[in-house]
Design a protein around this motif. Structure first.
Motif, PDB file in Angstrom:
ATOM      1  N   ARG A  51      -0.509  10.826  -8.977  1.00 28.15           N
ATOM      2  CA  ARG A  51      -1.051   9.551  -9.453  1.00 28.15           C
ATOM      3  C   ARG A  51      -0.079   8.787 -10.350  1.00 28.15           C
ATOM      4  NH1 ARG A  51      -6.626   9.632  -8.357  1.00 28.15           N
ATOM      5  NH2 ARG A  51      -7.360  11.697  -7.861  1.00 28.15           N
ATOM      6  N   ALA A  52       0.966   9.462 -10.801  1.00 37.22           N
ATOM      7  CA  ALA A  52       1.931   8.811 -11.693  1.00 37.22           C
ATOM      8  C   ALA A  52       2.664   7.705 -10.938  1.00 37.22           C
ATOM      9  CB  ALA A  52       2.930   9.831 -12.229  1.00 37.22           C
ATOM     10  N   VAL A  53       2.870   6.604 -11.609  1.00 38.61           N
ATOM     11  CA  VAL A  53       3.613   5.499 -11.015  1.00 38.61           C
ATOM     12  C   VAL A  53       5.098   5.828 -11.132  1.00 38.61           C
ATOM     13  CG1 VAL A  53       4.133   3.040 -11.183  1.00 38.61           C
ATOM     14  CG2 VAL A  53       1.811   3.862 -11.635  1.00 38.61           C
ATOM     15  N   PRO A  54       5.810   5.851 -10.014  1.00 41.95           N
ATOM     16  CA  PRO A  54       7.237   6.158 -10.081  1.00 41.95           C
ATOM     17  C   PRO A  54       7.977   5.131 -10.933  1.00 41.95           C
ATOM     18  CG  PRO A  54       6.455   6.198  -7.813  1.00 41.95           C
ATOM     19  CD  PRO A  54       5.356   5.622  -8.650  1.00 41.95           C
ATOM     20  N   PRO A  55       9.028   5.556 -11.614  1.00 43.23           N
ATOM     21  CA  PRO A  55       9.770   4.614 -12.459  1.00 43.23           C
ATOM     22  C   PRO A  55      10.561   3.607 -11.620  1.00 43.23           C
ATOM     23  CG  PRO A  55      10.902   6.712 -12.363  1.00 43.23           C
ATOM     24  CD  PRO A  55       9.588   6.899 -11.647  1.00 43.23           C
ATOM     25  N   ASP A  56      10.839   2.478 -12.215  1.00 46.57           N
ATOM     26  CA  ASP A  56      11.719   1.494 -11.594  1.00 46.57           C
ATOM     27  C   ASP A  56      13.143   1.982 -11.862  1.00 46.57           C
ATOM     28  OD1 ASP A  56      13.336  -0.604 -10.883  1.00 46.57           O
ATOM     29  OD2 ASP A  56      12.071  -2.133 -11.813  1.00 46.57           O
ATOM     30  N   LEU A  57      13.793   2.534 -10.859  1.00 46.78           N
ATOM     31  CA  LEU A  57      15.102   3.149 -11.053  1.00 46.78           C
ATOM     32  C   LEU A  57      16.196   2.140 -11.381  1.00 46.78           C
ATOM     33  CD1 LEU A  57      15.033   5.877  -8.256  1.00 46.78           C
ATOM     34  CD2 LEU A  57      14.553   6.129 -10.698  1.00 46.78           C
ATOM     35  N   LYS A  58      16.024   0.896 -10.951  1.00 46.03           N
ATOM     36  CA  LYS A  58      17.046  -0.116 -11.242  1.00 46.03           C
ATOM     37  C   LYS A  58      16.964  -0.586 -12.689  1.00 46.03           C
ATOM     38  CE  LYS A  58      17.541  -1.761  -6.541  1.00 46.03           C
ATOM     39  NZ  LYS A  58      17.391  -2.859  -5.616  1.00 46.03           N
ATOM     40  N   THR A  59      15.765  -0.720 -13.199  1.00 48.32           N
ATOM     41  CA  THR A  59      15.589  -1.171 -14.587  1.00 48.32           C
ATOM     42  C   THR A  59      14.472  -0.358 -15.240  1.00 48.32           C
ATOM     43  OG1 THR A  59      14.085  -2.930 -13.859  1.00 48.32           O
ATOM     44  CG2 THR A  59      16.393  -3.533 -14.161  1.00 48.32           C
ATOM     45  N   PRO A  60      14.748   0.918 -15.538  1.00 52.97           N
ATOM     46  CA  PRO A  60      13.693   1.753 -16.130  1.00 52.97           C
ATOM     47  C   PRO A  60      13.286   1.230 -17.517  1.00 52.97           C
ATOM     48  CG  PRO A  60      15.799   2.908 -16.108  1.00 52.97           C
ATOM     49  CD  PRO A  60      16.006   1.617 -15.383  1.00 52.97           C
ATOM     50  N   SER A  61      12.005   1.342 -17.791  1.00 57.53           N
ATOM     51  CA  SER A  61      11.470   0.877 -19.075  1.00 57.53           C
ATOM     52  C   SER A  61      11.277   2.061 -20.019  1.00 57.53           C
ATOM     53  CB  SER A  61      10.126   0.183 -18.844  1.00 57.53           C
ATOM     54  OG  SER A  61       9.162   1.130 -18.425  1.00 57.53           O
ATOM     55  N   PHE A  62      10.941   1.751 -21.242  1.00 57.83           N
ATOM     56  CA  PHE A  62      10.626   2.788 -22.223  1.00 57.83           C
ATOM     57  C   PHE A  62       9.406   3.593 -21.752  1.00 57.83           C
ATOM     58  CE2 PHE A  62       8.437   4.253 -26.097  1.00 57.83           C
ATOM     59  CZ  PHE A  62       9.435   5.089 -26.587  1.00 57.83           C
ATOM     60  N   ALA A  63       8.419   2.884 -21.168  1.00 54.35           N
ATOM     61  CA  ALA A  63       7.223   3.562 -20.650  1.00 54.35           C
ATOM     62  C   ALA A  63       7.598   4.551 -19.540  1.00 54.35           C
ATOM     63  CB  ALA A  63       6.215   2.541 -20.139  1.00 54.35           C
ATOM     64  N   ASP A  64       8.579   4.196 -18.705  1.00 54.51           N
ATOM     65  CA  ASP A  64       9.046   5.114 -17.657  1.00 54.51           C
ATOM     66  C   ASP A  64       9.623   6.380 -18.286  1.00 54.51           C
ATOM     67  OD1 ASP A  64       8.385   3.395 -15.544  1.00 54.51           O
ATOM     68  OD2 ASP A  64      10.371   2.444 -15.561  1.00 54.51           O
ATOM     69  N   ALA A  65      10.394   6.223 -19.353  1.00 55.50           N
ATOM     70  CA  ALA A  65      10.989   7.369 -20.036  1.00 55.50           C
ATOM     71  C   ALA A  65       9.917   8.251 -20.651  1.00 55.50           C
ATOM     72  CB  ALA A  65      11.971   6.893 -21.112  1.00 55.50           C
ATOM     73  N   VAL A  66       8.944   7.645 -21.301  1.00 54.74           N
ATOM     74  CA  VAL A  66       7.851   8.409 -21.925  1.00 54.74           C
ATOM     75  C   VAL A  66       7.069   9.168 -20.852  1.00 54.74           C
ATOM     76  CG1 VAL A  66       5.653   8.209 -23.158  1.00 54.74           C
ATOM     77  CG2 VAL A  66       7.650   6.930 -23.955  1.00 54.74           C
ATOM     78  N   SER A  67       6.779   8.492 -19.750  1.00 53.50           N
ATOM     79  CA  SER A  67       6.044   9.138 -18.658  1.00 53.50           C
ATOM     80  C   SER A  67       6.831  10.325 -18.103  1.00 53.50           C
ATOM     81  CB  SER A  67       5.770   8.118 -17.552  1.00 53.50           C
ATOM     82  OG  SER A  67       5.131   8.716 -16.461  1.00 53.50           O
ATOM     83  N   GLY A  68       8.146  10.153 -17.941  1.00 54.03           N
ATOM     84  CA  GLY A  68       8.991  11.244 -17.452  1.00 54.03           C
ATOM     85  C   GLY A  68       9.018  12.428 -18.391  1.00 54.03           C
ATOM     86  N   VAL A  69       9.113  12.155 -19.689  1.00 55.91           N
ATOM     87  CA  VAL A  69       9.121  13.230 -20.687  1.00 55.91           C
ATOM     88  C   VAL A  69       7.781  13.964 -20.675  1.00 55.91           C
ATOM     89  CG1 VAL A  69       9.164  13.710 -23.170  1.00 55.91           C
ATOM     90  CG2 VAL A  69      10.897  12.224 -22.147  1.00 55.91           C
TER      91      VAL A  69
END
Length: 191
Positions: free
Chosen positions: A146-164
Motif C-alpha cells: 500500500r506504500a506509495v513508491p517514492p518519486d525517484l527523480k525528485t524524492p521528497s522528505f516524506a519519501d525519505a521518512v517513509s523509506g526509513v
C-alpha cells in the motif's frame, strides 16, 4: 507503450487480460490513451478466473485470492459500482487426507488449533505462534504493497521518512523472517 506507427489507432497495447492487465488497461484508458487489451484465451481474468466444478458450483481455477488489491484501485475504478464483492471465507485452506480425514485452516486461530489438536498435540501447541508470525509478515507485506513508491527523480522528505519507516519495520521482522521474505518474494508460483 509502443510506437503508434506499429499499431495504428492505439496508444497502448496491454498483453494479457488477467486482473493486473485489466487494471493497467483501465488506468491507461482513464488517462485518455486509446488502449487495446489482447488475451489468447476466450475469457478474461487470468489466474483469478473461476470455473464451474459442478452445476452451480463455481471455484477458483488457479488462484484463490486476488492478493493485495489496493483500496485506491477499487475506489479509482469504481469497481464496487460494477459489482466487485470481495469475499473473505472463514476457511482459508482445506486439505483432504488419503485416509478419508482432512484438515481445515481457519481464519480463527483458536478454531484451527482445535482442529489440529485431533491430529497432533505438538502441532496444535505450536500453531498459535506460527499463525502470529504469519500474520505479522502478512501485515508487513500489506503495508509495503500500500506504500506509495517514492518519486525517484525528485524524492521528497516524506519519501525519505517513509523509506526509513519501512526499513525499520523490515528490520523488526528479525533476521530469520526477513531472510525468508527476501527468499520467497521473488519466486514464481510454479517454483
Amino acid at each position: 507503450m509502443i510506437d503508434g506507427s506499429r499499431a495504428p489507432g492505439y496508444d497502448a497495447i496491454v498483453v494479457g487480460a488477467g486482473h493486473n492487465g485489466l487494471v493497467c488497461a483501465a488506468y491507461l484508458a482513464r488517462a485518455g490513451c486509446r488502449t487495446l487489451v489482447l488475451e489468447r484465451r476466450s475469457r478474461v481474468g487470468g489466474t483469478v478466473e473461476t470455473d464451474e466444478l459442478a452445476p452451480g458450483v463455481r471455484v477458483p481455477a488457479i488462484a484463490d485470492t486476488l492478493g493485495r488489491l489496493r483500496p485506491s484501485v477499487v475506489r479509482d475504478l469504481k469497481l464496487r459500482q460494477y459489482g466487485l464483492r470481495l469475499v473473505q471465507p472463514e476457511a482459508r485452506a482445506f486439505a483432504p487426507g488419503g485416509d478419508g480425514g482432512s484438515i481445515t485452516l481457519w481464519a480463527d486461530t483458536a478454531r484451527t488449533t482445535s482442529e489440529l489438536r485431533a491430529i497432533s498435540v505438538r502441532d496444535a501447541d505450536a500453531y498459535p505462534r506460527f499463525d502470529a508470525e504469519l500474520r505479522a509478515l502478512a501485515g508487513f507485506l500489506d503495508r509495503m504493497a500500500r506504500a506509495v513508491p517514492p518519486d525517484l527523480k525528485t524524492p521528497s522528505f516524506a519519501d525519505a521518512v517513509s523509506g526509513v519507516q519501512l526499513g525499520a519495520e523490515f528490520r523488526g521482522l528479525g533476521r530469520e523472517h526477513a531472510r525468508g521474505l527476501l527468499r520467497v518474494l521473488p519466486l514464481a508460483v510454479a517454483d
